[in-house]
Structures are given as C-alpha cells and as structure tokens.
Write a protein that holds these residues in place. Structure first.
Motif, PDB file in Angstrom:
ATOM      1  N   GLU A 260      86.879  58.548 -13.051  1.00 34.59           N
ATOM      2  CA  GLU A 260      85.453  58.581 -12.705  1.00 34.59           C
ATOM      3  C   GLU A 260      84.962  60.022 -12.553  1.00 34.59           C
ATOM      4  N   ILE A 261      83.782  60.285 -13.106  1.00 36.39           N
ATOM      5  CA  ILE A 261      83.093  61.572 -12.890  1.00 36.39           C
ATOM      6  C   ILE A 261      81.715  61.265 -12.311  1.00 36.39           C
ATOM      7  N   PHE A 262      81.476  61.773 -11.102  1.00 34.88           N
ATOM      8  CA  PHE A 262      80.251  61.480 -10.353  1.00 34.88           C
ATOM      9  C   PHE A 262      79.623  62.824  -9.989  1.00 34.88           C
ATOM     10  N   VAL A 263      78.421  63.084 -10.524  1.00 30.37           N
ATOM     11  CA  VAL A 263      77.787  64.396 -10.357  1.00 30.37           C
ATOM     12  C   VAL A 263      76.487  64.265  -9.565  1.00 30.37           C
ATOM     13  N   THR A 264      76.335  65.114  -8.553  1.00 29.50           N
ATOM     14  CA  THR A 264      75.080  65.156  -7.793  1.00 29.50           C
ATOM     15  C   THR A 264      74.530  66.585  -7.850  1.00 29.50           C
ATOM     16  N   ASP A 265      73.255  66.707  -7.444  1.00 29.15           N
ATOM     17  CA  ASP A 265      72.714  68.065  -7.321  1.00 29.15           C
ATOM     18  C   ASP A 265      73.141  68.649  -5.985  1.00 29.15           C
TER      19      ASP A 265
ATOM     20  N   LYS B 276      74.053  79.880  -4.486  1.00 32.55           N
ATOM     21  CA  LYS B 276      73.324  78.645  -4.209  1.00 32.55           C
ATOM     22  C   LYS B 276      74.101  77.456  -4.763  1.00 32.55           C
ATOM     23  N   LEU B 277      74.251  76.384  -3.938  1.00 27.08           N
ATOM     24  CA  LEU B 277      74.936  75.168  -4.366  1.00 27.08           C
ATOM     25  C   LEU B 277      74.010  74.354  -5.263  1.00 27.08           C
ATOM     26  N   ILE B 278      74.396  74.176  -6.529  1.00 28.53           N
ATOM     27  CA  ILE B 278      73.520  73.454  -7.454  1.00 28.53           C
ATOM     28  C   ILE B 278      74.108  72.117  -7.922  1.00 28.53           C
ATOM     29  N   ARG B 279      75.425  71.959  -7.819  1.00 27.03           N
ATOM     30  CA  ARG B 279      76.046  70.702  -8.251  1.00 27.03           C
ATOM     31  C   ARG B 279      77.280  70.423  -7.379  1.00 27.03           C
TER      32      ARG B 279
END
Length: 459
Positions: free
Chosen positions: A22-27, A104-107
């Motif tokens: 599984e690959i789960f990506v958030t901002d 800055k945290l972007i992902r």
C-alpha cells in the motif's frame, strides 16, 4: 522537455499503481492526496472515498487506527507502527515526511505491508512452541516415572506412546506388532514401568530362542525329578516368577502349537501346572506379546491357533519402522553415543552433516541396526567427531543398507539424488561454507546454497 516529464510521470504512475504494498500519500496537513490499489484492498474502500479526506476523519470512521501520518506531522520524522484496519487486517506502516528545501512539510508518504498472515503464523508458531515445551515437560515426567530414556520426536511414535500410556493403566493383554529391531522390548518395559505393576517383576522370554522341549519348562517350571537332568529342588517358571508383574512374550509367532494350547489355558484360567506337578498354581500376570510376523496369515496357514490369536490381540499396537519416523533417528543416535560413552569411556560427537547422513539412510534393521552401526564407529574410528566420511564409508561396507534388488527398483532420478546428497554433505562438511563449496564444485553460490538447504539442513 515536456514530453520527457510526461513520460516520467506516466512511468511513476504505473509503478505507483502496480506496487503490491500500500502507498498512501497525504499533504503536509494530513489531507489524502493519492492512494494505490493495494490501499483500496486493505481498507475495502474506493480511492475516491479516501482522497480529499483528512486522516483524522478516516480514523474516526474506524477505517484504520492508529494514524502514522498524524505522528509524522507531530514529530516531523519517519514513523513505524502496526495499524489495525476496519476489515481486521494488520498493516506494518512506515510513514516518511517529505520537506521542501526551506523545511516545509509538503507530503507524508506511507508504505504499508499486510502482515496479517505473518502474525497469524507467528501466533501458530508460538502455540506450537508452547505445545512442544509442554510435550517435552510431559516426556521428562514420564521418563522420570518410567526410569527410561525416550528418544521420541516423530508424530507416529508420539501416538504409540500415548496409546501405551492409556493401556498401561489397565491389565488388558497387549500385542506389539512391527518389524524386527523397532524397539518392542523397550516399549514393553516402558508399558510395565508406567503401569500399577511397576514395582513387581518384569520378565521377558524370546519364544524362538528355546527348542520345543525346553520352552515349557522355561515358562511353567518343573517339579523335582520331573525328568532326567532336572534340578533336585525343581524350578520356578517365568509365569510363577513374574507373579504380580508382567511377562513379555517376544516372537510369540514362533511358539510351537502344543505350547500355544497351554498358554491359552493359562490366559483363560489364570493357573497352570509345573511339569511333573499335580497341584495347580494360581498366577496374576499381565501378558505383553510381540511379533514381527503376520499372525492372521499364520492362523490361515494353521500354524497359529485362532483362539490364542484373538486372546492376544486384545489391544494391538503397531510400532512403525525407523524409516517411517526419521525424526527419531538423530535423537536415538545421540542417546546411543551417550550410552557408549558410559559403557566404554569413549566420547564421540556427531557432526551436523553426519547426523543428516544418518537420517537419510534406510535402516532396514531399524533401531537395532542403528545401535550396532554407531557402536562399531565409536570403537573403531580414531577421530573425536563422527563425520559424513565415516558414515558413508561404513554404509558402503553394508552396501549402503540397500540390497541389489532395492537399488534396481530406484529410478535414475532417485539414484542421482542419493549420490548427489552424499557428495554435498561430505564436501560441505569439509568446506564449511556454501562459497567454498561452490568454488570446489564449480557451481554458482546460489546453486550451492540450494543444494545445502536440500541435502544438509533438513534436521
């Protein structure tokens, strides 16, 4: 340049979709940006049901818990944890932050692997280990109770021991069946030692060891002057001497027909007459019999009494041959080496590869043959460790425990495996590593590793 980026994007998209994990990506704030097919499978939801939602909403809805993404946002570092899903799956999650050059945290990219089955297997392994520990403790207690060492690991023999322990509590007649050398006498003594009669005598007689003229006096004894050469005070027979205990009649199939009738009478009436005697002698003896013959066939051939067969065959217990319980071979070998150490003061060890060589041999003579084979090695070899070379040489002297007819019945594939296994075990023991083995045999290291796993590491 635009075309190159389009191609790269398409390639990454394909990899993303094809990934098994599984690959789960958030901002950077925790809103779902993209998920792959494995994610849909793990949570039982379509991508559009997750994309755009904040992970707190998914946690609140019971889709998964806990959230590695939230921990990454809070701690700004990679997080590893085990996650529980709505449909009962367990996922090992590694969530990694992605920062811009200015920090800055972007992902947050989470990679999750389904470990449900792995955890289930681990649980089963723990249960199995617990059962093994329980069995070993029980076996130890039984060894202490019986005063005997039980080198048993195979499921087949564990079933036999379980049955013996059950019937030991009662006085039913037991008939041990099995090939010569499988340990019937040892198990008969074990049965006796586990029974309420354990403090009374255990006597045994091989019914094939005496001529017909002497077997009656051996079993029932005689009065003084009963025949020429008789002891002047007479003699007790084994039935009388075993009174209150157990009498083991080995090779019962060799008992002459006239004696079969007398034995049947003792079993039914619990009394007998000495040779030359007129006074019946009452006895309380438990009978255990054993044979390596087909008694049913002997009944059909009229060489064994039908009524005696059924009187003896109350509780038949078949002892499997050693070739059908290979798990017992190495423990037995180790036990024998300890016995020879006490007997002769000679200590020999068994190399890992040599133990595997023993385990793979046929042993048509069963435990007796294994015992004699190891005794011969202990007293004849000079080295402190028994190696595959010693085993192979000794087996070759015995025609590798196989007759010419047995060799003829082997397929080419089986013959090649037999010889290849002997070569691999001997050379691996000399080389000590698959790298050196590969170099010496002129094969790849991966091929050497496969052969070692096949022929050496199956203990």
């Amino acid at each position: 340049m635009a075309t190159e980026y389009e191609n790269l994007y398409a390639e990454l998209k394909s990899v993303f979709a094809a990934a098994y994990d599984e690959i789960f990506v958030t901002d950077g704030e925790g809103y779902t940006v993209r998920v792959n097919g494995a994610c849909e499978r793990n949570y039982g939801l379509k991508a559009e049901q997750m994309v755009g939602k904040h992970v707190t909403e998914l946690v609140a809805g019971g889709i998964f818990s806990p959230s590695a993404t939230l921990d990454v946002i809070a701690q700004r570092k990679q997080i590893n944890l085990v996650q529980q899903t709505l449909n009962g799956r367990k996922l090992l999650v590694t969530a990694t932050p992605v920062f811009t050059q200015d920090g800055k945290l972007i992902r947050v990219v989470s990679n999750s692997r389904d470990i449900t089955e792995l955890l289930h297997l681990r649980e089963q392994l723990d249960q199995l280990q617990e059962r093994v520990e329980t069995y070993e403790e029980t076996l130890k207690q039984h060894e202490e109770a019986s005063g005997m060492i039980l080198s048993v690991r195979s499921p087949a023999m564990l079933k036999v021991l379980s049955k013996i322990e059950k019937v030991a509590k009662v006085d039913s007649t037991v008939l041990f069946l099995g090939e010569s050398g499988v340990g019937k006498t040892h198990l008969a003594r074990y049965l006796h030692n586990m029974s309420p009669r354990k403090h009374a005598p255990f006597l045994s007689v091989n019914c094939s060891a005496f001529p017909e003229a002497l077997i009656e006096s051996e079993l029932f004894g005689y009065e003084r002057g009963a025949f020429s050469g008789a002891h002047e005070k007479g003699k007790k027979g084994l039935f009388e001497a075993a009174n209150g205990g157990t009498l083991f009649l080995d090779e019962i199939g060799e008992l002459p027909l006239p004696m079969q009738a007398k034995l049947l009478n003792v079993l039914q009436e619990k009394q007998f007459f000495r040779i030359g005697g007129t006074t019946p002698i009452q006895v309380d003896v438990r009978i255990i019999a054993a044979t390596n013959q087909d008694l049913k066939k002997k009944v059909e051939e009229k060489t064994f009494r039908n009524d005696l067969y059924y009187r003896l065959n109350v509780i038949p217990i078949t002892i499997p041959p050693l070739r059908e319980r290979k798990e017992d071979i190495v423990p037995l070998a180790i036990q024998f080496l300890e016995e020879f150490k006490d007997m002769y003061g000679i200590e020999k060890k068994l190399s890992h590869a040599a133990a595997e060589e023993l385990r793979r041999a046929n042993w048509p003579g069963n435990i007796r043959e294994l015992h004699n084979f190891l005794e011969r090695l202990v007293v004849t070899i000079d080295e402190d460790t028994i190696t595959t070379k010693h085993i192979a040489t000794a087996l070759r002297d015995e025609d590798e425990t196989m007759t010419e007819q047995e060799h003829e019945n082997l397929s080419l594939k089986k013959r090649l495996e037999l010889y290849e296994g002997q070569i691999i075990r001997r050379m691996y023991e000399e080389c000590g590593s698959t790298y050196k083995l590969a170099e010496k045999l002129g094969i790849s290291q991966s091929s050497a590793m496969r052969k070692v796993n096949k022929y050496v590491k199956e203990l």
